[in-house]
Design a protein around this motif. Structure first.
Motif, PDB file in Angstrom:
ATOM      1  N   ASN A 185       0.847  -1.196   0.000  1.00 61.68           N
ATOM      2  CA  ASN A 185       0.000   0.000   0.000  1.00 61.68           C
ATOM      3  C   ASN A 185       0.881   1.244   0.000  1.00 61.68           C
ATOM      4  OD1 ASN A 185      -2.531   1.353   0.104  1.00 61.68           O
ATOM      5  ND2 ASN A 185      -2.127   1.841   2.249  1.00 61.68           N
ATOM      6  N   SER A 255      -4.959   2.501  -0.311  1.00 59.79           N
ATOM      7  CA  SER A 255      -6.015   2.892   0.629  1.00 59.79           C
ATOM      8  C   SER A 255      -5.448   3.730   1.760  1.00 59.79           C
ATOM      9  CB  SER A 255      -6.704   1.654   1.186  1.00 59.79           C
ATOM     10  OG  SER A 255      -5.814   0.920   1.998  1.00 59.79           O
ATOM     11  N   LYS A 256      -6.368   4.323   2.500  1.00 61.79           N
ATOM     12  CA  LYS A 256      -6.004   5.124   3.668  1.00 61.79           C
ATOM     13  C   LYS A 256      -6.542   4.446   4.913  1.00 61.79           C
ATOM     14  CE  LYS A 256      -5.552   9.829   2.157  1.00 61.79           C
ATOM     15  NZ  LYS A 256      -4.208   9.822   2.719  1.00 61.79           N
ATOM     16  N   SER A 257      -5.876   4.670   6.027  1.00 56.48           N
ATOM     17  CA  SER A 257      -6.413   4.171   7.286  1.00 56.48           C
ATOM     18  C   SER A 257      -7.742   4.857   7.557  1.00 56.48           C
ATOM     19  CB  SER A 257      -5.485   4.520   8.445  1.00 56.48           C
ATOM     20  OG  SER A 257      -4.255   3.895   8.276  1.00 56.48           O
ATOM     21  N   ASN A 282      -7.619  -0.017  10.394  1.00 55.70           N
ATOM     22  CA  ASN A 282      -7.837  -0.397   8.999  1.00 55.70           C
ATOM     23  C   ASN A 282      -9.226  -1.021   8.853  1.00 55.70           C
ATOM     24  OD1 ASN A 282      -7.894  -1.861   6.542  1.00 55.70           O
ATOM     25  ND2 ASN A 282      -5.658  -2.020   6.532  1.00 55.70           N
ATOM     26  N   THR A 284     -10.516  -2.431   6.169  1.00 53.90           N
ATOM     27  CA  THR A 284     -10.558  -3.628   5.331  1.00 53.90           C
ATOM     28  C   THR A 284     -10.203  -4.884   6.125  1.00 53.90           C
ATOM     29  OG1 THR A 284      -9.753  -2.204   3.595  1.00 53.90           O
ATOM     30  CG2 THR A 284      -9.799  -4.549   3.106  1.00 53.90           C
ATOM     31  N   ASN A 285      -9.102  -4.835   6.863  1.00 54.21           N
ATOM     32  CA  ASN A 285      -8.728  -6.058   7.597  1.00 54.21           C
ATOM     33  C   ASN A 285      -9.146  -6.002   9.064  1.00 54.21           C
ATOM     34  OD1 ASN A 285      -6.824  -4.443   8.807  1.00 54.21           O
ATOM     35  ND2 ASN A 285      -5.077  -5.319   7.727  1.00 54.21           N
TER      36      ASN A 285
END
Ligand SMILES: *[C@@H]1O[C@H](CO)[C@@H](O)[C@H](O)[C@H]1NC(C)=O
Ligand SMILES: *[C@@H]1O[C@H](CO)[C@@H](O)[C@H](O)[C@H]1NC(C)=O
Ligand SMILES: [Zn+2]
Length: 380
Positions: A185, A255-257, A282, A284-285
């Motif tokens: 990233n 992506s951004k945090s 995050n 996403t995860n």
């Protein structure tokens, strides 16, 4: 005088129309400046960057400045939609189009790429070739892993083997690191890094996140590097997921945090004292990482944030400074394994963190999230 009022009125009506009602460059609502050489309505912030390009753009306030009738006619004829058809005719799918809250170098280079270099008008594909060439090579200043000093390193991005490598010396044969495009990233972080062109590159290594912090003095070079990373990620993802389309993959390129910042936390027992840590969340995860300081190469630890139906919850708690903590705006995060108390310095920070945690907790877990959660709990 009568003319001034009449022409400004026409512009104020024109700027309400669809297309003109958001900034031509960053999509900020209600632009009140315009470039009368390009025929676009822009926000105050972007107008400042247009001002740096006097040979292609000249700006005026649509409220406060005097407008000649001929200029108003041009604004009527052109406008944002028409200008987009010219200057954004062929923006590559991987190319990052900045938004209102993006950092200055991204917006400034977007404006230069569009109007000054005319990269996307279809006149030539010289620029596209740079972003999508088999190799992109450039020196970058990179922060040392342990010390704070930035040292010159040679970076090499390759679409042949989908890696990013860096070398200590220009003529080094063996790279210091070989990073796969798989989970790489890139995110501009000027404030954290302390340089207006600061770029954070993150990837996974042995179940940890590894962070590199780089910059280049030339804004065009660092933004080209960023877009070349996006192009390489897209090529990699297209190869890996052959049934997916560009439009599915573009949101995954970088992506951004969801949120970053300092909070105080304690260890797992209630006797330990509060320590200030840097946190990143995050979406996403679903991982909350904590680091000793923001420019650390890797995290000290993390928490997995599941969903409400799985026993995760968050709430505000009233803080009293105790056990070495200095901050008073508390957050209580409950997970099936552990209860966390975080303390924020400001009430606004507490609110933002709670909102960010809620966003994740209210989101159902995917089969992949279940697998991750199980793995992470086993690892503890
Ligand atoms: C433009 O926006 C950036 C952040 O996106 C900000 O740092 C800068 O101060 C703004 N400049 C002006 C003139 O508003
Ligand atoms: C968040 O996690 C996903 C999945 O692991 C990763 O691809 C992405 O780069 C991470 N985002 C940030 C900002 O670290
Ligand atoms: Zn703007």
């Amino acid at each position: 005088m009568a003319n001034l009022a009449r022409n400004n009125k026409i512009l104020l009506e024109l700027v309400q129309r669809p297309g003109n009602n958001v900034c031509a460059d960053c999509s900020a609502p209600e632009p009140d400046w315009a470039s009368y050489t390009l025929g676009v309505f822009v926000c105050l912030n972007c107008s400042g960057m247009h001002r740096n390009l006097p040979s292609v753009s000249k700006v005026k306030s649509i409220r406060l400045d005097y407008w000649d009738s001929s200029l108003v006619e041009f604004m009527q004829k052109r406008g944002n939609s028409e200008a987009k058809a010219i200057f954004e005719k062929c923006v590559p799918t991987f190319f990052y189009k900045p938004r209102q809250n993006d950092c200055i170098v991204l917006k400034d280079q977007w404006i230069r790429a569009k109007y000054e270099r005319r990269e996307f008008t279809g006149e030539n594909n010289r620029f596209l070739q740079i972003y999508t060439s088999e190799q992109f090579e450039s020196p970058m200043w990179k922060k040392g892993r342990v010390n704070k000093q930035f040292l010159k390193r040679n970076f090499l991005l390759s679409q042949r083997d989908f890696t990013l490598k860096y070398f200590i010396k220009e003529d080094s044969k063996v790279p210091k690191a070989v990073i796969s495009m798989k989970d790489l990233n890139a995110d501009f972080q000027p404030e954290k890094i302390g340089h207006p062109h600061g770029l954070q590159i993150s990837y996974s290594e042995d179940d940890h996140t590894r962070n590199l912090f780089v910059y280049h003095d030339d804004g065009q070079t660092v933004v080209t590097f960023f877009n070349a990373i996006r192009a390489t990620r897209l090529a990699y993802l297209l190869r890996k997921h052959q049934t997916l389309r560009n439009s599915d993959l573009v949101p995954q390129l970088t992506s951004k945090s969801l949120k970053e910042g300092y909070m105080e936390k304690t260890g797992p027992t209630t006797r330990e004292s509060f320590k200030k840590r840097w946190f990143t969340l995050n979406l996403t995860n679903r991982k909350l990482l904590y680091l000793k300081s923001p420019l650390d190469a890797t995290e000290k630890g993390f928490a997995f944030i599941g969903s409400e139906s799985h026993g995760y919850s968050v709430s505000a708690c009233s803080g009293q400074s105790k056990r070495g903590g200095r901050w008073r705006w508390g957050i209580f995060l409950k997970t099936p394994d552990r209860e966390y108390v975080f303390m924020c310095e400001q009430e606004s920070e507490q609110k933002e963190w709670i909102e960010a945690f809620r966003k994740i907790i209210s989101q159902p877990m995917t089969p992949e999230d279940y697998a991750n959660e199980a793995n992470l709990r086993r690892g503890k």
